[in-house]
Design a protein around this motif. Structure first.
Motif, PDB file in Angstrom:
ATOM      1  N   TYR A   1      10.556  -3.573  -8.135  1.00 19.41           N
ATOM      2  CA  TYR A   1       9.298  -4.322  -8.131  1.00 19.41           C
ATOM      3  C   TYR A   1       9.185  -4.947  -6.751  1.00 19.41           C
TER       4      TYR A   1
ATOM      5  N   VAL B   1      14.116   0.063 -11.760  1.00 22.32           N
ATOM      6  CA  VAL B   1      12.773   0.136 -11.199  1.00 22.32           C
ATOM      7  C   VAL B   1      12.606  -1.002 -10.200  1.00 22.32           C
TER       8      VAL B   1
ATOM      9  N   ASP C   1       3.905  -3.693  -6.676  1.00 18.54           N
ATOM     10  CA  ASP C   1       4.118  -2.243  -6.695  1.00 18.54           C
ATOM     11  C   ASP C   1       5.438  -1.970  -7.395  1.00 18.54           C
ATOM     12  N   ARG C   2       5.470  -0.840  -8.114  1.00 16.22           N
ATOM     13  CA  ARG C   2       6.688  -0.435  -8.823  1.00 16.22           C
ATOM     14  C   ARG C   2       7.028   1.007  -8.485  1.00 16.22           C
ATOM     15  N   GLU C   3       8.338   1.280  -8.374  1.00 17.46           N
ATOM     16  CA  GLU C   3       8.814   2.651  -8.222  1.00 17.46           C
ATOM     17  C   GLU C   3      10.285   2.681  -8.608  1.00 17.46           C
TER      18      GLU C   3
END
Length: 171
Positions: free
Chosen positions: A161, A159, A140-142
Protein backbone atom coordinates in the motif's frame (compact mmCIF):
# COMPACT_ATOMS: atom_id res chain seq x y z
CA UNK A 1 -7.72 12.09 20.46
CA UNK A 2 -11.26 11.01 21.16
CA UNK A 3 -12.85 10.68 24.59
CA UNK A 4 -12.21 6.91 24.38
CA UNK A 5 -8.51 7.68 24.05
CA UNK A 6 -8.34 10.41 26.71
CA UNK A 7 -6.45 8.23 29.18
CA UNK A 8 -3.71 7.48 26.63
CA UNK A 9 -0.70 9.34 25.39
CA UNK A 10 1.48 8.70 22.36
CA UNK A 11 5.20 8.61 22.89
CA UNK A 12 8.42 7.31 21.35
CA UNK A 13 9.26 3.79 22.46
CA UNK A 14 12.16 3.18 24.85
CA UNK A 15 14.28 0.05 25.03
CA UNK A 16 12.43 -0.85 28.23
CA UNK A 17 9.23 -1.10 26.10
CA UNK A 18 10.64 -3.88 23.89
CA UNK A 19 9.22 -6.74 25.96
CA UNK A 20 5.74 -5.18 26.00
CA UNK A 21 5.80 -4.63 22.23
CA UNK A 22 6.86 -8.25 21.71
CA UNK A 23 3.99 -9.43 23.96
CA UNK A 24 1.42 -7.25 22.18
CA UNK A 25 2.64 -8.53 18.80
CA UNK A 26 2.58 -12.14 20.03
CA UNK A 27 -0.90 -11.79 21.48
CA UNK A 28 -2.23 -10.20 18.28
CA UNK A 29 -2.13 -13.62 16.56
CA UNK A 30 -2.10 -11.82 13.19
CA UNK A 31 1.39 -10.33 12.99
CA UNK A 32 4.49 -12.20 11.93
CA UNK A 33 6.19 -12.39 15.31
CA UNK A 34 9.83 -11.35 15.35
CA UNK A 35 12.29 -12.38 18.06
CA UNK A 36 12.09 -10.55 21.37
CA UNK A 37 15.61 -9.31 20.65
CA UNK A 38 14.40 -7.57 17.48
CA UNK A 39 11.79 -5.58 19.42
CA UNK A 40 14.51 -4.40 21.82
CA UNK A 41 16.67 -3.34 18.87
CA UNK A 42 13.69 -1.69 17.20
CA UNK A 43 13.01 0.39 20.31
CA UNK A 44 16.65 1.43 20.38
CA UNK A 45 17.43 2.01 16.70
CA UNK A 46 14.07 3.06 15.25
CA UNK A 47 12.40 4.86 18.16
CA UNK A 48 12.38 8.07 16.12
CA UNK A 49 10.24 6.47 13.41
CA UNK A 50 7.99 4.47 15.73
CA UNK A 51 5.35 5.27 18.32
CA UNK A 52 3.81 3.68 21.39
CA UNK A 53 0.44 4.37 23.04
CA UNK A 54 0.70 4.36 26.81
CA UNK A 55 -2.10 3.83 29.28
CA UNK A 56 -2.61 5.88 32.42
CA UNK A 57 -0.01 3.72 34.18
CA UNK A 58 2.58 4.50 31.47
CA UNK A 59 2.64 0.94 30.13
CA UNK A 60 2.40 0.34 26.36
CA UNK A 61 -1.04 -0.68 25.09
CA UNK A 62 -0.27 -0.35 21.39
CA UNK A 63 2.49 0.46 18.97
CA UNK A 64 3.44 1.25 15.41
CA UNK A 65 6.95 0.48 14.20
CA UNK A 66 8.45 1.91 11.07
CA UNK A 67 11.56 3.14 9.35
CA UNK A 68 12.42 5.64 6.66
CA UNK A 69 13.45 3.74 3.55
CA UNK A 70 17.15 4.22 2.77
CA UNK A 71 16.57 4.36 -0.99
CA UNK A 72 13.47 6.59 -0.70
CA UNK A 73 14.20 8.93 2.21
CA UNK A 74 10.78 10.62 2.19
CA UNK A 75 8.89 7.35 2.65
CA UNK A 76 8.04 5.79 6.00
CA UNK A 77 7.66 2.02 5.78
CA UNK A 78 5.20 1.01 8.49
CA UNK A 79 6.41 -2.39 9.69
CA UNK A 80 3.87 -3.39 12.34
CA UNK A 81 0.82 -1.94 14.07
CA UNK A 82 -0.72 -3.68 17.06
CA UNK A 83 -3.01 -2.85 19.97
CA UNK A 84 -3.45 -4.89 23.14
CA UNK A 85 -6.70 -6.89 23.00
CA UNK A 86 -8.13 -5.08 26.05
CA UNK A 87 -7.79 -1.73 24.28
CA UNK A 88 -8.99 -2.54 20.76
CA UNK A 89 -11.97 -0.80 19.20
CA UNK A 90 -11.04 2.62 20.60
CA UNK A 91 -9.26 4.03 17.55
CA UNK A 92 -5.81 3.63 19.09
CA UNK A 93 -4.19 2.24 15.94
CA UNK A 94 -5.46 5.21 13.91
CA UNK A 95 -4.32 7.67 16.61
CA UNK A 96 -0.86 6.06 16.63
CA UNK A 97 -0.55 6.21 12.85
CA UNK A 98 -1.84 9.80 12.73
CA UNK A 99 0.46 10.90 15.55
CA UNK A 100 3.57 9.28 14.10
CA UNK A 101 3.04 10.57 10.57
CA UNK A 102 2.16 14.07 11.79
CA UNK A 103 5.38 14.17 13.82
CA UNK A 104 7.56 12.93 10.94
CA UNK A 105 5.89 15.11 8.30
CA UNK A 106 6.15 18.11 10.62
CA UNK A 107 9.88 17.44 10.94
CA UNK A 108 10.09 17.36 7.12
CA UNK A 109 11.15 13.70 7.19
CA UNK A 110 8.34 12.09 5.16
CA UNK A 111 5.96 12.82 2.32
CA UNK A 112 4.36 9.38 2.13
CA UNK A 113 4.01 5.99 3.73
CA UNK A 114 4.13 2.40 2.61
CA UNK A 115 3.05 -0.80 4.31
CA UNK A 116 2.34 -4.35 3.28
CA UNK A 117 -0.85 -6.19 4.11
CA UNK A 118 -1.81 -9.78 3.44
CA UNK A 119 -5.14 -10.26 1.66
CA UNK A 120 -7.95 -10.80 4.13
CA UNK A 121 -6.41 -8.71 6.94
CA UNK A 122 -9.46 -6.48 6.98
CA UNK A 123 -8.44 -4.54 10.11
CA UNK A 124 -5.21 -3.38 8.47
CA UNK A 125 -6.91 -2.78 5.14
CA UNK A 126 -9.47 -0.51 6.90
CA UNK A 127 -6.79 1.25 8.97
CA UNK A 128 -4.69 2.28 5.98
CA UNK A 129 -7.58 2.93 3.59
CA UNK A 130 -9.24 5.21 6.15
CA UNK A 131 -5.89 6.90 6.87
CA UNK A 132 -5.52 7.80 3.17
CA UNK A 133 -9.11 9.07 2.98
CA UNK A 134 -8.82 11.07 6.21
CA UNK A 135 -5.71 12.84 4.93
CA UNK A 136 -6.81 13.30 1.31
CA UNK A 137 -3.90 11.19 0.05
CA UNK A 138 -3.76 8.86 -2.92
CA UNK A 139 -3.66 5.12 -2.22
CA UNK A 140 -2.13 2.65 -4.66
CA UNK A 141 -1.90 -1.11 -4.19
CA UNK A 142 0.19 -3.80 -5.87
CA UNK A 143 1.59 -7.17 -4.91
CA UNK A 144 5.10 -6.64 -3.58
CA UNK A 145 6.00 -10.19 -2.60
CA UNK A 146 4.05 -13.05 -4.19
CA UNK A 147 3.45 -16.10 -1.99
CA UNK A 148 5.99 -18.22 -3.89
CA UNK A 149 8.88 -15.99 -2.79
CA UNK A 150 8.55 -17.01 0.86
CA UNK A 151 10.91 -19.88 1.66
CA UNK A 152 9.32 -20.96 4.96
CA UNK A 153 6.15 -22.65 3.76
CA UNK A 154 2.69 -21.25 3.27
CA UNK A 155 2.58 -17.48 3.31
CA UNK A 156 0.04 -15.21 1.73
CA UNK A 157 1.27 -12.59 -0.70
CA UNK A 158 2.19 -9.21 0.73
CA UNK A 159 0.33 -6.35 -0.94
CA UNK A 160 2.15 -3.02 -0.93
CA UNK A 161 0.00 0.00 0.00
CA UNK A 162 1.51 3.34 -1.06
CA UNK A 163 -0.10 6.42 0.49
CA UNK A 164 0.80 9.99 -0.40
CA UNK A 165 1.62 12.67 -0.84
CA UNK A 166 1.31 13.71 2.79
CA UNK A 167 1.68 17.29 3.91
CA UNK A 168 2.08 18.57 7.48
CA UNK A 169 -1.05 20.71 7.11
CA UNK A 170 -3.15 17.69 6.03
CA UNK A 171 -1.99 15.69 9.02
Amino acid sequence: MTAAQADLFIDRPAVSDGAALWRIAKDSRTLDLNSSYSYLLWCRDFAGTSAVARGADGEPVGFVTGYVRPDRPGILLVWQVAVDAAHRGRGIAAALLDGLTARLAGEGRITGIETTITPGNTASERLFTSFAARHGADLDREVLFPADLFPDGQHDPEVLYRIGPLTPTAL
